[in-house]
Design a protein around this motif. Structure first.
Motif, PDB file in Angstrom:
ATOM      1  N   ARG A 309       0.839  -1.209   0.000  1.00  0.00           N
ATOM      2  CA  ARG A 309       0.000   0.000   0.000  1.00  0.00           C
ATOM      3  C   ARG A 309       0.872   1.257   0.000  1.00  0.00           C
ATOM      4  O   ARG A 309       0.585   2.233  -0.704  1.00  0.00           O
ATOM      5  CB  ARG A 309      -0.946  -0.004   1.199  1.00  0.00           C
ATOM      6  CG  ARG A 309      -2.014  -1.077   1.122  1.00  0.00           C
ATOM      7  CD  ARG A 309      -3.082  -0.935   2.184  1.00  0.00           C
ATOM      8  NE  ARG A 309      -4.039  -2.030   2.113  1.00  0.00           N
ATOM      9  CZ  ARG A 309      -5.026  -2.134   1.229  1.00  0.00           C
ATOM     10  NH1 ARG A 309      -5.203  -1.149   0.355  1.00  0.00           N
ATOM     11  NH2 ARG A 309      -5.833  -3.172   1.234  1.00  0.00           N
ATOM     12  N   ASP A 310       1.924   1.241   0.784  1.00  0.00           N
ATOM     13  CA  ASP A 310       2.852   2.371   0.812  1.00  0.00           C
ATOM     14  C   ASP A 310       3.508   2.562  -0.552  1.00  0.00           C
ATOM     15  O   ASP A 310       3.616   3.690  -1.052  1.00  0.00           O
ATOM     16  CB  ASP A 310       3.919   2.121   1.882  1.00  0.00           C
ATOM     17  CG  ASP A 310       5.005   3.180   1.877  1.00  0.00           C
ATOM     18  OD1 ASP A 310       4.740   4.316   2.308  1.00  0.00           O
ATOM     19  OD2 ASP A 310       6.138   2.867   1.429  1.00  0.00           O
ATOM     20  N   GLN A 313       0.989   3.932  -3.118  1.00  0.00           N
ATOM     21  CA  GLN A 313       0.718   5.356  -2.913  1.00  0.00           C
ATOM     22  C   GLN A 313       1.862   6.201  -3.460  1.00  0.00           C
ATOM     23  O   GLN A 313       1.635   7.245  -4.079  1.00  0.00           O
ATOM     24  CB  GLN A 313       0.509   5.654  -1.426  1.00  0.00           C
ATOM     25  CG  GLN A 313       0.084   7.084  -1.148  1.00  0.00           C
ATOM     26  CD  GLN A 313      -1.213   7.439  -1.851  1.00  0.00           C
ATOM     27  OE1 GLN A 313      -2.232   6.754  -1.691  1.00  0.00           O
ATOM     28  NE2 GLN A 313      -1.198   8.506  -2.662  1.00  0.00           N
ATOM     29  N   ASP A 317       1.633   8.997  -6.433  1.00  0.00           N
ATOM     30  CA  ASP A 317       2.118  10.361  -6.241  1.00  0.00           C
ATOM     31  C   ASP A 317       3.183  10.747  -7.257  1.00  0.00           C
ATOM     32  O   ASP A 317       3.455  11.942  -7.445  1.00  0.00           O
ATOM     33  CB  ASP A 317       2.685  10.520  -4.827  1.00  0.00           C
ATOM     34  CG  ASP A 317       1.626  10.398  -3.752  1.00  0.00           C
ATOM     35  OD1 ASP A 317       0.432  10.547  -4.068  1.00  0.00           O
ATOM     36  OD2 ASP A 317       1.990  10.131  -2.586  1.00  0.00           O
TER      37      ASP A 317
END
Length: 324
Positions: A309-310, A313, A317
């Motif tokens: 998930r990190d 993301q 970005d």
């Protein structure tokens, strides 16, 4: 990490995934004197330039995270670049550090140094006990040479050059090239694009049965700084000698199918997964024995789904740079 926070620390490869994570970790711990150089400022494959770099700067420690890396396709297509560039970088940096009287250095290797059919989980003692995986043999040979360089300078000159062997890494600043990336960034990008296109299926290389272990790069950075900070008696006692290397991983693996299913969950993809068994699988299983690092007092903290998930993301970005 123990020691003087004013020490001059050269992070080679600071723009890469691992190097940038190590730089972040050191900064968070209060180390203020980090030395870095972009490829335009210093080509680490050029011996004279690297020697001049070390000669004209005060450097107390080196983290050698610079390397040419890639997935199965990249290793298959560019074997000459993988062996040549990695050999040159590590030889130049390690030798120049010695010439400049830098006593502490940490070399980052790879789990691919172990034989294709090594007993699982793979212990440090498995090194050079069998045939390497053919799909990344040139890269693996270069990384083995890096370990032996560190060992040789320790033996002959009494240096404190340590080596850590990470399992498969992923996280911020990974390479998301559609063809030359490792499995996690490749899957994250592929599933993201499938969601955007409302694709009914996603094709994944291989049978889905090989098992792999994955470590978030922030955990790798924490382990690297931890190992570098161990005092010499503690390090030597737990690695059997100053000549050894240390595995870094989670001690937990999963199948590529399970990984793909987790990536689908993280990206929100609900279509069908298709595995192309005509494409190479690579090594059947790669799980690190991390008991030695555990005995030294360090274990990983970031679970796979949270880490994915990190990573996703970060990709969201920064995805503009990957549109090609």
């Amino acid at each position: 990490m123990s020691g003087d926070s004013n020490q001059a620390i050269f992070v080679a490869g600071h723009r890469g995934m691992v190097g940038s994570a190590i730089a972040r970790r050191l900064t968070s711990l209060g180390y203020r004197n980090l030395i870095t150089a972009t490829h335009a400022e210093l080509d680490l494959t050029q011996q004279a330039d690297v020697e001049a770099f070390f000669r004209t700067r005060r450097i107390d420690q080196v983290y050698l995270a610079a390397a040419k890396v890639g997935g199965i396709k990249a290793n298959r297509d560019y074997p000459a670049e993988f062996i040549y560039e990695n050999l040159m970088v590590e030889a130049n940096v390690i030798h120049s550090a010695h010439q400049a009287n830098v006593d502490k250095l940490l070399f980052l290797g790879s789990s691919c140094i172990y034989p294709r059919l090594a007993e699982q989980p793979m212990a440090e003692t498995a090194l050079l006990t069998g045939t390497l995986e053919s799909t990344n043999e040139p890269y693996a040979v270069a990384k083995i040479a890096g370990i032996k360089l560190c060992e040789s300078y320790n033996r002959q000159y009494g240096r404190d050059y340590r080596s850590v062997m990470p399992t498969n890494l992923y996280g911020p600043h990974d390479n998301y090239h559609p063809e030359n990336s490792h499995v996690i960034p490749a899957l994250l990008r592929r599933f993201h694009e499938a969601v955007s296109a409302d694709a009914s299926e996603v094709v994944i290389w291989g049978s889905g049965t090989p098992m792999r272990e994955f470590l978030h790069v922030d955990d790798m950075a924490a382990a690297s700084v931890y190992v570098m900070g161990l005092d010499t008696p503690t390090y030597a006692a737990n690695t059997q000698s100053m000549l050894s290397h240390i595995n870094v991983g989670t001690g937990v693996d999963c199948t590529i199918r399970e990984l793909a299913e987790t990536v689908a969950k993280v990206t929100g993809y609900r279509g069908r997964l298709v595995f192309d068994a005509t494409k190479p699988d690579g090594t059947p299983r790669k799980l690190m024995d991390v008991s030695r690092l555990g005995a030294l007092g360090w274990t990983s903290t970031i679970g796979l789904e949270d880490g994915l998930r990190d990573s996703y993301q970060w990709f969201l970005d920064n995805q503009d740079r990957y549109r090609a």
